[in-house]
Design a protein around this motif. Structure first.
Motif, PDB file in Angstrom:
ATOM      1  N   ASP A  75      47.697  43.247  57.936  1.00 26.06           N
ATOM      2  CA  ASP A  75      48.193  41.817  58.218  1.00 26.06           C
ATOM      3  C   ASP A  75      47.301  41.404  59.504  1.00 26.06           C
ATOM      4  OD1 ASP A  75      49.970  41.553  55.974  1.00 26.06           O
ATOM      5  OD2 ASP A  75      51.520  42.586  57.011  1.00 26.06           O
ATOM      6  N   ALA A  76      46.786  40.229  59.516  1.00 26.05           N
ATOM      7  CA  ALA A  76      46.164  39.760  60.674  1.00 26.05           C
ATOM      8  C   ALA A  76      44.706  40.179  60.750  1.00 26.05           C
ATOM      9  CB  ALA A  76      47.113  39.720  61.712  1.00 26.05           C
ATOM     10  N   GLY A  77      44.457  40.881  59.784  1.00 21.70           N
ATOM     11  CA  GLY A  77      42.790  41.691  59.847  1.00 21.70           C
ATOM     12  C   GLY A  77      41.980  40.635  59.708  1.00 21.70           C
ATOM     13  N   GLY A  78      41.914  39.527  59.309  1.00 23.51           N
ATOM     14  CA  GLY A  78      40.932  38.421  59.268  1.00 23.51           C
ATOM     15  C   GLY A  78      40.453  38.060  57.923  1.00 23.51           C
ATOM     16  N   LYS A  79      41.060  38.481  56.847  1.00 19.73           N
ATOM     17  CA  LYS A  79      40.534  38.416  55.445  1.00 19.73           C
ATOM     18  C   LYS A  79      40.443  36.659  55.277  1.00 19.73           C
ATOM     19  CE  LYS A  79      44.135  40.514  53.830  1.00 19.73           C
ATOM     20  NZ  LYS A  79      44.499  40.961  55.089  1.00 19.73           N
ATOM     21  N   ASP A  80      41.390  36.032  55.693  1.00 17.41           N
ATOM     22  CA  ASP A  80      41.372  34.344  55.371  1.00 17.41           C
ATOM     23  C   ASP A  80      39.852  34.078  56.227  1.00 17.41           C
ATOM     24  OD1 ASP A  80      43.320  34.622  53.717  1.00 17.41           O
ATOM     25  OD2 ASP A  80      44.750  33.850  54.971  1.00 17.41           O
ATOM     26  N   VAL A  98      40.148  34.683  44.829  1.00 17.90           N
ATOM     27  CA  VAL A  98      41.323  35.181  44.099  1.00 17.90           C
ATOM     28  C   VAL A  98      42.124  36.163  45.209  1.00 17.90           C
ATOM     29  CG1 VAL A  98      42.620  36.322  42.020  1.00 17.90           C
ATOM     30  CG2 VAL A  98      40.324  35.417  41.745  1.00 17.90           C
ATOM     31  N   ALA A  99      43.451  35.384  45.549  1.00 19.28           N
ATOM     32  CA  ALA A  99      44.317  36.204  46.509  1.00 19.28           C
ATOM     33  C   ALA A  99      45.365  36.838  45.443  1.00 19.28           C
ATOM     34  CB  ALA A  99      44.848  35.357  47.201  1.00 19.28           C
ATOM     35  N   PHE A 100      45.517  38.257  45.706  1.00 18.61           N
ATOM     36  CA  PHE A 100      46.412  38.902  45.025  1.00 18.61           C
ATOM     37  C   PHE A 100      47.829  39.112  45.745  1.00 18.61           C
ATOM     38  CE2 PHE A 100      42.606  39.980  42.815  1.00 18.61           C
ATOM     39  CZ  PHE A 100      42.968  39.887  41.340  1.00 18.61           C
ATOM     40  N   ALA A 123      29.228  36.294  34.718  1.00 13.57           N
ATOM     41  CA  ALA A 123      27.791  36.120  34.947  1.00 13.57           C
ATOM     42  C   ALA A 123      27.150  34.914  35.976  1.00 13.57           C
ATOM     43  CB  ALA A 123      27.011  36.050  33.782  1.00 13.57           C
ATOM     44  N   GLY A 124      26.883  35.402  36.960  1.00 16.93           N
ATOM     45  CA  GLY A 124      25.979  34.355  37.708  1.00 16.93           C
ATOM     46  C   GLY A 124      27.224  33.904  39.028  1.00 16.93           C
ATOM     47  N   GLU A 125      28.433  34.403  38.982  1.00 14.94           N
ATOM     48  CA  GLU A 125      29.426  34.171  39.974  1.00 14.94           C
ATOM     49  C   GLU A 125      29.227  35.121  40.962  1.00 14.94           C
ATOM     50  OE1 GLU A 125      32.732  31.792  37.503  1.00 14.94           O
ATOM     51  OE2 GLU A 125      32.957  33.895  37.681  1.00 14.94           O
ATOM     52  N   PHE A 126      29.932  34.555  42.229  1.00 16.09           N
ATOM     53  CA  PHE A 126      30.282  35.228  43.208  1.00 16.09           C
ATOM     54  C   PHE A 126      31.692  35.464  43.210  1.00 16.09           C
ATOM     55  CE2 PHE A 126      28.441  36.144  47.711  1.00 16.09           C
ATOM     56  CZ  PHE A 126      29.283  37.046  48.055  1.00 16.09           C
ATOM     57  N   GLY A 127      32.705  36.363  43.280  1.00 15.92           N
ATOM     58  CA  GLY A 127      33.996  36.698  43.111  1.00 15.92           C
ATOM     59  C   GLY A 127      34.316  37.369  44.859  1.00 15.92           C
ATOM     60  N   ILE A 128      35.551  36.739  45.060  1.00 20.96           N
ATOM     61  CA  ILE A 128      35.701  37.516  46.269  1.00 20.96           C
ATOM     62  C   ILE A 128      37.631  37.564  46.189  1.00 20.96           C
ATOM     63  CG2 ILE A 128      36.499  37.126  48.743  1.00 20.96           C
ATOM     64  CD1 ILE A 128      34.306  34.673  48.432  1.00 20.96           C
ATOM     65  N   PHE A 129      37.819  38.869  46.211  1.00 24.50           N
ATOM     66  CA  PHE A 129      39.228  39.189  46.342  1.00 24.50           C
ATOM     67  C   PHE A 129      39.869  39.249  47.495  1.00 24.50           C
ATOM     68  CE2 PHE A 129      39.275  41.949  41.843  1.00 24.50           C
ATOM     69  CZ  PHE A 129      38.906  40.697  41.133  1.00 24.50           C
ATOM     70  N   ASN A 130      40.724  38.702  47.951  1.00 18.50           N
ATOM     71  CA  ASN A 130      41.467  38.708  48.970  1.00 18.50           C
ATOM     72  C   ASN A 130      42.558  39.529  48.713  1.00 18.50           C
ATOM     73  OD1 ASN A 130      43.225  38.249  51.227  1.00 18.50           O
ATOM     74  ND2 ASN A 130      42.904  35.936  51.401  1.00 18.50           N
TER      75      ASN A 130
END
Length: 268
Positions: A75-80, A98-100, A123-130
């Motif tokens: 928590d507060a590590g800076g993901k956002d 996507v925030a889980f 395909a072609g996408e950049f996915g980010i998992f928060n």
């Protein structure tokens, strides 16, 4: 300041080699890896964001492969903040965050990777998992909702899952944002006392902070068990936000360069 000639060495030092423990207790969360001052880092980030935007545009246009960035941290590590700053110039059409959160009853009725697989980039996408599937070997372990044996089984399932993604054309890169306990306290204080940040604070954050040492062990074990050649972990020193942004942008630029996406030939 031009880009340091030792960037590759810097990234090598941040990467967790397969089988390595990660040694979080030996990694300085306030490290700047040789960068002298914030203005230098900010200029490097600005340069890298131009490259990141160009490489992402090529990936989106090529539409055959994808990139998945997994962001983890306490928590507060800076993901956002990382998402907000590093991806500020990326075309939103080809980027999905996507925030889980805690799993829903429907998600709990399936295997722990069920909700994750539905969110991977196409395909072609950049996915980010928060946060990500790694919560299921972190918070579940720390709170004792899974056994050590179940946790080890999940490491193997995660490695197989990420291998499957790689076979399908998705490059997986995983970043642990490493902050100190003192820095977390400082950021919690800011959340409690600054009106613009107060909405981020949850009382449960303090309860989780009491388990700090348990989380350090859980992260070290997870990084050791799941950092692979196909899906490596990087431990990003994140006490200094400007350095964190540079390190993240550098990892992504180098990863996309290795993918080497190209604009397709025009249809005639």
């Amino acid at each position: 300041m031009s880009r340091a000639s030792g960037d590759d060495n810097v990234l090598d030092g941040l990467r967790v080699d397969p089988g390595d423990r990660g040694h979080l207790d030996q990694r300085d969360p306030a490290s700047r890896c040789g960068l002298k001052a914030r203005p230098d880092g900010v200029r490097l980030v600005e340069s890298d964001l131009v490259l990141l935007n160009d490489l992402h545009d090529r990936l989106w246009a090529e539409a055959t492969r994808s990139l998945l960035l997994v962001l983890q941290g306490l928590d507060a590590g800076g993901k956002d903040g990382t998402i907000r700053h590093v991806f500020s110039g990326v075309n939103p059409q080809g980027c999905r965050v996507v925030a889980f959160k805690a799993p829903t009853p429907t998600e709990l009725a399936h295997d722990f990777l069920w909700r994750i697989h539905q969110a991977v980039p196409g395909a072609g996408e950049f996915g980010i998992f928060n946060r990500s599937h790694y919560e299921d070997v972190l918070i579940t372990r720390v709170h004792g909702t899974i056994t050590e044996a179940m946790c080890r089984e999940r490491y193997e399932l995660i490695n197989s899952f990420e291998t499957l993604l790689a076979h399908g054309g998705t490059t997986v890169v995983k970043l642990y944002l490493h902050i100190s306990k003192a820095e977390q306290r400082k950021r919690f204080d800011a959340r409690m006392h600054e009106p613009a940040k107060r909405w981020k604070f949850q009382p449960s954050d303090l309860a989780e902070r009491e388990r700090w040492d348990d989380y350090q062990v859980a992260y070290a074990d997870a990084l050791s068990a799941t950092s692979t050649e196909r899906a490596p972990w990087y431990v990003i020193p994140a006490n200094h936000k400007w350095f964190r942004n540079w390190a993240v942008s550098r990892v992504l630029v180098d990863t996309l360069r290795a993918i080497d996406p190209h604009y397709p030939e025009p249809v005639v």
